[in-house]
Motif scaffolding. Structure first.
Motif, PDB file in Angstrom:
ATOM      1  N   TRP A 145       0.835  -1.204   0.000  1.00 20.32           N
ATOM      2  CA  TRP A 145       0.000   0.000   0.000  1.00 20.32           C
ATOM      3  C   TRP A 145       0.870   1.253   0.000  1.00 20.32           C
ATOM      4  O   TRP A 145       0.585   2.239  -0.665  1.00 20.32           O
ATOM      5  CB  TRP A 145      -0.980   0.013   1.182  1.00 20.32           C
ATOM      6  CG  TRP A 145      -0.378  -0.147   2.547  1.00 20.32           C
ATOM      7  CD1 TRP A 145      -0.253  -1.302   3.255  1.00 20.32           C
ATOM      8  CD2 TRP A 145       0.177   0.862   3.377  1.00 20.32           C
ATOM      9  NE1 TRP A 145       0.346  -1.072   4.458  1.00 20.32           N
ATOM     10  CE2 TRP A 145       0.620   0.254   4.563  1.00 20.32           C
ATOM     11  CE3 TRP A 145       0.353   2.257   3.243  1.00 20.32           C
ATOM     12  CZ2 TRP A 145       1.215   0.964   5.594  1.00 20.32           C
ATOM     13  CZ3 TRP A 145       0.951   2.965   4.276  1.00 20.32           C
ATOM     14  CH2 TRP A 145       1.381   2.312   5.441  1.00 20.32           C
ATOM     15  N   MET A 146       1.967   1.168   0.739  1.00 22.50           N
ATOM     16  CA  MET A 146       2.875   2.304   0.792  1.00 22.50           C
ATOM     17  C   MET A 146       3.612   2.465  -0.531  1.00 22.50           C
ATOM     18  O   MET A 146       3.771   3.577  -1.043  1.00 22.50           O
ATOM     19  CB  MET A 146       3.896   2.050   1.902  1.00 22.50           C
ATOM     20  CG  MET A 146       4.698   3.234   2.274  1.00 22.50           C
ATOM     21  SD  MET A 146       5.503   2.868   3.798  1.00 22.50           S
ATOM     22  CE  MET A 146       6.850   3.969   3.702  1.00 22.50           C
ATOM     23  N   ALA A 147       4.059   1.327  -1.100  1.00 24.68           N
ATOM     24  CA  ALA A 147       4.754   1.378  -2.380  1.00 24.68           C
ATOM     25  C   ALA A 147       3.851   1.974  -3.447  1.00 24.68           C
ATOM     26  O   ALA A 147       4.275   2.821  -4.241  1.00 24.68           O
ATOM     27  CB  ALA A 147       5.197  -0.028  -2.782  1.00 24.68           C
ATOM     28  N   ALA A 148       2.575   1.560  -3.458  1.00 24.80           N
ATOM     29  CA  ALA A 148       1.647   2.076  -4.463  1.00 24.80           C
ATOM     30  C   ALA A 148       1.464   3.579  -4.298  1.00 24.80           C
ATOM     31  O   ALA A 148       1.455   4.337  -5.270  1.00 24.80           O
ATOM     32  CB  ALA A 148       0.311   1.361  -4.347  1.00 24.80           C
TER      33      ALA A 148
ATOM     34  N   ALA B  37      -3.223 -12.979  -7.315  1.00 27.79           N
ATOM     35  CA  ALA B  37      -4.114 -12.193  -8.171  1.00 27.79           C
ATOM     36  C   ALA B  37      -4.190 -10.744  -7.706  1.00 27.79           C
ATOM     37  O   ALA B  37      -4.093  -9.815  -8.513  1.00 27.79           O
ATOM     38  CB  ALA B  37      -5.495 -12.823  -8.198  1.00 27.79           C
ATOM     39  N   GLU B  38      -4.346 -10.562  -6.380  1.00 25.87           N
ATOM     40  CA  GLU B  38      -4.489  -9.201  -5.873  1.00 25.87           C
ATOM     41  C   GLU B  38      -3.200  -8.421  -6.045  1.00 25.87           C
ATOM     42  O   GLU B  38      -3.194  -7.275  -6.512  1.00 25.87           O
ATOM     43  CB  GLU B  38      -4.845  -9.204  -4.386  1.00 25.87           C
ATOM     44  CG  GLU B  38      -6.115  -9.947  -4.040  1.00 25.87           C
ATOM     45  CD  GLU B  38      -5.836 -11.375  -3.646  1.00 25.87           C
ATOM     46  OE1 GLU B  38      -5.283 -12.103  -4.485  1.00 25.87           O
ATOM     47  OE2 GLU B  38      -6.164 -11.768  -2.526  1.00 25.87           O
ATOM     48  N   ILE B  39      -2.072  -9.046  -5.643  1.00 22.31           N
ATOM     49  CA  ILE B  39      -0.788  -8.344  -5.722  1.00 22.31           C
ATOM     50  C   ILE B  39      -0.476  -7.985  -7.166  1.00 22.31           C
ATOM     51  O   ILE B  39      -0.085  -6.859  -7.478  1.00 22.31           O
ATOM     52  CB  ILE B  39       0.335  -9.217  -5.126  1.00 22.31           C
ATOM     53  CG1 ILE B  39       0.070  -9.485  -3.655  1.00 22.31           C
ATOM     54  CG2 ILE B  39       1.678  -8.538  -5.291  1.00 22.31           C
ATOM     55  CD1 ILE B  39       1.112 -10.343  -3.001  1.00 22.31           C
ATOM     56  N   ALA B  40      -0.682  -8.950  -8.064  1.00 22.62           N
ATOM     57  CA  ALA B  40      -0.379  -8.681  -9.467  1.00 22.62           C
ATOM     58  C   ALA B  40      -1.230  -7.548  -9.991  1.00 22.62           C
ATOM     59  O   ALA B  40      -0.740  -6.671 -10.706  1.00 22.62           O
ATOM     60  CB  ALA B  40      -0.609  -9.942 -10.289  1.00 22.62           C
ATOM     61  N   LYS B  41      -2.500  -7.540  -9.605  1.00 23.30           N
ATOM     62  CA  LYS B  41      -3.371  -6.480 -10.122  1.00 23.30           C
ATOM     63  C   LYS B  41      -2.909  -5.114  -9.653  1.00 23.30           C
ATOM     64  O   LYS B  41      -2.776  -4.190 -10.441  1.00 23.30           O
ATOM     65  CB  LYS B  41      -4.813  -6.716  -9.678  1.00 23.30           C
ATOM     66  CG  LYS B  41      -5.710  -5.567 -10.076  1.00 23.30           C
ATOM     67  CD  LYS B  41      -7.130  -5.825  -9.685  1.00 23.30           C
ATOM     68  CE  LYS B  41      -7.991  -4.620 -10.014  1.00 23.30           C
ATOM     69  NZ  LYS B  41      -7.774  -3.502  -9.110  1.00 23.30           N
ATOM     70  N   VAL B  42      -2.626  -4.984  -8.372  1.00 28.38           N
ATOM     71  CA  VAL B  42      -2.221  -3.685  -7.844  1.00 28.38           C
ATOM     72  C   VAL B  42      -0.914  -3.232  -8.476  1.00 28.38           C
ATOM     73  O   VAL B  42      -0.777  -2.106  -8.953  1.00 28.38           O
ATOM     74  CB  VAL B  42      -2.069  -3.757  -6.311  1.00 28.38           C
ATOM     75  CG1 VAL B  42      -1.471  -2.488  -5.779  1.00 28.38           C
ATOM     76  CG2 VAL B  42      -3.407  -4.012  -5.668  1.00 28.38           C
ATOM     77  N   LEU B  43       0.079  -4.149  -8.516  1.00 29.91           N
ATOM     78  CA  LEU B  43       1.382  -3.734  -9.034  1.00 29.91           C
ATOM     79  C   LEU B  43       1.319  -3.393 -10.509  1.00 29.91           C
ATOM     80  O   LEU B  43       1.901  -2.409 -10.967  1.00 29.91           O
ATOM     81  CB  LEU B  43       2.426  -4.824  -8.773  1.00 29.91           C
ATOM     82  CG  LEU B  43       2.766  -5.037  -7.297  1.00 29.91           C
ATOM     83  CD1 LEU B  43       3.841  -6.094  -7.148  1.00 29.91           C
ATOM     84  CD2 LEU B  43       3.226  -3.752  -6.647  1.00 29.91           C
ATOM     85  N   LEU B  44       0.609  -4.206 -11.288  1.00 26.82           N
ATOM     86  CA  LEU B  44       0.529  -3.906 -12.706  1.00 26.82           C
ATOM     87  C   LEU B  44      -0.238  -2.611 -12.962  1.00 26.82           C
ATOM     88  O   LEU B  44       0.012  -1.903 -13.923  1.00 26.82           O
ATOM     89  CB  LEU B  44      -0.136  -5.073 -13.450  1.00 26.82           C
ATOM     90  CG  LEU B  44       0.772  -6.276 -13.694  1.00 26.82           C
ATOM     91  CD1 LEU B  44      -0.018  -7.448 -14.229  1.00 26.82           C
ATOM     92  CD2 LEU B  44       1.868  -5.918 -14.663  1.00 26.82           C
ATOM     93  N   ASP B  45      -1.169  -2.325 -12.080  1.00 27.48           N
ATOM     94  CA  ASP B  45      -1.946  -1.088 -12.218  1.00 27.48           C
ATOM     95  C   ASP B  45      -1.089   0.150 -12.033  1.00 27.48           C
ATOM     96  O   ASP B  45      -1.061   1.047 -12.867  1.00 27.48           O
ATOM     97  CB  ASP B  45      -3.054  -1.077 -11.160  1.00 27.48           C
ATOM     98  CG  ASP B  45      -4.404  -1.257 -11.783  1.00 27.48           C
ATOM     99  OD1 ASP B  45      -5.340  -1.536 -11.032  1.00 27.48           O
ATOM    100  OD2 ASP B  45      -4.510  -1.108 -13.008  1.00 27.48           O
ATOM    101  N   VAL B  46      -0.377   0.209 -10.881  1.00 26.44           N
ATOM    102  CA  VAL B  46       0.336   1.446 -10.571  1.00 26.44           C
ATOM    103  C   VAL B  46       1.691   1.515 -11.237  1.00 26.44           C
ATOM    104  O   VAL B  46       2.189   2.588 -11.524  1.00 26.44           O
ATOM    105  CB  VAL B  46       0.501   1.649  -9.057  1.00 26.44           C
ATOM    106  CG1 VAL B  46      -0.830   1.672  -8.377  1.00 26.44           C
ATOM    107  CG2 VAL B  46       1.360   0.592  -8.447  1.00 26.44           C
TER     108      VAL B  46
END
Lengths: 187, 180
Positions: free
Chosen positions: A57-60, A102-111
Motif C-alpha cells: 500500500w505504501m509502495a503504491a 491475483a491481488e498483488i499482481a493487479k495492484v502492481l501492474l496497475d500502478v
C-alpha cells in the motif's frame, strides 16, 4: 448483524486486496524518509538509491506520487508465469501459486506497469492462468460431496469466489443424502 | 433436533399435500375434504398434508399414492437427462422424500439430479453475470428454458454464483489510478 445479506456469505475482492497489500514489496525510493511508525509497523528509513522493503500500500502510494520505483516480486515475470501456465494446463491438480497472487499482481501492474518489461504479456499470462484454474474448479464441482472438499493450492481470491456457491450446494447435498438414513420427523 | 422443528423449508415442504385413501371411517373429520360431508368414509380419497399423512399411514388408517414429482415417469426422465427436466412445475418448495424403503433410491436420484444440474447452473450464472436484470434478449433458447425450469433452491444457488462473478468482474475492471 448490520451487513447486507450478500456480504454475510463472502468477502468482497476489494477487501482481499486490502489484506494482500499488507505484504512487503521491494522498492527503489527516490526520496529520503526517516524510519517512520505506521499503524501496522515501522518502515524505512528510505535512503535512495538503496532498495528497501515496504508494504504494497505504501509502495503504491509512493509510486503514484512518483517517489519510488517498484522492484517486481520474484514470481511476477514472464518465465515463471509461463512455466506455471504450462503446468496448469497439463496437470489435473492446481499448481502452486503465491496465495494472493491475483491481488498483488493487479495492484502492481496497475500502478507500476512501467517497472515491468512486458506488462501486457504478464497480464495475458495471468488471465490464462486464472481461466485454467477456473476450469479446474468447475470440474471439481461435479464431484462435489456432502462431507468434505479438498482443493489444494487454491488461492485467496478463488476460494472467495466459489465459497458461497459451494457451501450452499454442499448444504443441499447434506439435506438430500441424510434424509433417508435418519428420521427427521419430530413428533 | 430443535433446528429442524423450526426450519422454514421443512415446514413448507411438509405442508405439501399427498393423495390419501382412507381405510376406515373417521367421524366428524369431514372438513378435511373441504366438502360438506360430516364424516370421512372408508375408501374415500382426500388430499392430506404430509405431516398428517405420515401419522395416518403409519397407524394404518390410510394408504397413499406416491405424489407426481416422485413418480417413476419423472424419475426416468431425470435418469435420462437431469438438466432438461423442468423442476419448477413439479415440486413447489423442494419436496422432502418419504422415510421408508423407496426413500434410499429416491435420495440417490435426487443427489444425482442435483449434481448434474449444478454445473449447468454455474455455467449459466457466469454467463449472465454481466446482465443486471433478468432479461436476456440474445440468450439461446435452451439456456432460457433451463433457467425457467430451475427449482427454488437452484435459483438461490444461481443468484449466489452470479453475485460472486459480478463482484469479481467489477474488481478486475476497477483500477488504482481511477480511485486516487
Amino acid at each position: 448483524m448490520a451487513l447486507p445479506v450478500s456480504l454475510r456469505t463472502s468477502v468482497i475482492p476489494q477487501e482481499l486486496e486490502l489484506v494482500a497489500c499488507e505484504q512487503l514489496v521491494e522498492i527503489v525510493p527516490l526520496v529520503a524518509m526517516e524510519r517512520t511508525a505506521f499503524i501496522s509497523g515501522a518502515y524505512g528509513p528510505l535512503r535512495p538509491p538503496s532498495k528497501c522493503k515496504v508494504p504494497i500500500w505504501m509502495a503504491a502510494n509512493l509510486k503514484m506520487k512518483k517517489k519510488c520505483h517498484i522492484v517486481p516480486p520474484e514470481w511476477l515475470n514472464v518465465e515463471y508465469l509461463q512455466d506455471r501456465l504450462t503446468r496448469e494446463t497439463t496437470e489435473p491438480q492446481f499448481s502452486e501459486m503465491p496465495f494472493r497472487f491475483a491481488e498483488i499482481a493487479k495492484v502492481l501492474l496497475d500502478v507500476a506497469s512501467d517497472d515491468f518489461q512486458n506488462s501486457d504479456r504478464l497480464r495475458s499470462l495471468l488471465k490464462d492462468i486464472r481461466e485454467a484454474r477456473q476450469a479446474k474448479s468447475r470440474e471439481g464441482l461435479s464431484k462435489l460431496d456432502h462431507s468434505d472438499l479438498n482443493l489444494p493450492n487454491l488461492c485467496a481470491i478463488e476460494i472467495n469466489e466459489i465459497r458461497p456457491f459451494f457451501v450452499r450446494a454442499m448444504g443441499v447435498l447434506t439435506q438430500l443424502t441424510k434424509d433417508p438414513a435418519g428420521q427427521q420427523m419430530t413428533y | 433436533m430443535g433446528d429442524e422443528y423450526y426450519d422454514i423449508e421443512a415446514i413448507l415442504a411438509e405442508n405439501q399435500k399427498v393423495q390419501c385413501t382412507f381405510k376406515v371411517d373417521v367421524p366428524d373429520m369431514g372438513h378435511l375434504a373441504g366438502g360438506e360431508d360430516r364424516d370421512i368414509k372408508a375408501t374415500s380419497k382426500l388430499q392430506i398434508p404430509m405431516w398428517m399423512a405420515y401419522i395416518l399411514i403409519y397407524s394404518d388408517y390410510a394408504d397413499f399414492n406416491i405424489p407426481h414429482p416422485f413418480s417413476s415417469r419423472v424419475r426416468n426422465a431425470l435418469n435420462a437427462e437431469a438438466r432438461s427436466v423442468k423442476l419448477t412445475s413439479l415440486v413447489g418448495q423442494g419436496g422432502m422424500c418419504l422415510n421408508d424403503d423407496p426413500a434410499v433410491e429416491m435420495s440417490n436420484v435426487l443427489v444425482k439430479t442435483f449434481r448434474a444440474r449444478l454445473t449447468e447452473i454455474i455455467d449459466q450464472a457466469q454467463h449472465f453475470a454481466s446482465i443486471g436484470a433478468s432479461t436476456a434478449g440474445n440468450s439461446g433458447d435452451q439456456g432460457m428454458a433451463f433457467r425457467e425450469g430451475l427449482d427454488g433452491t437452484e435459483r438461490e444457488l444461481f443468484a449466489l454464483a452470479q453475485w460472486s462473478v459480478k463482484m469479481m468482474k467489477r474488481w478486475h475492471e476497477s483500477s488504482e489510478t481511477s480511485k486516487r
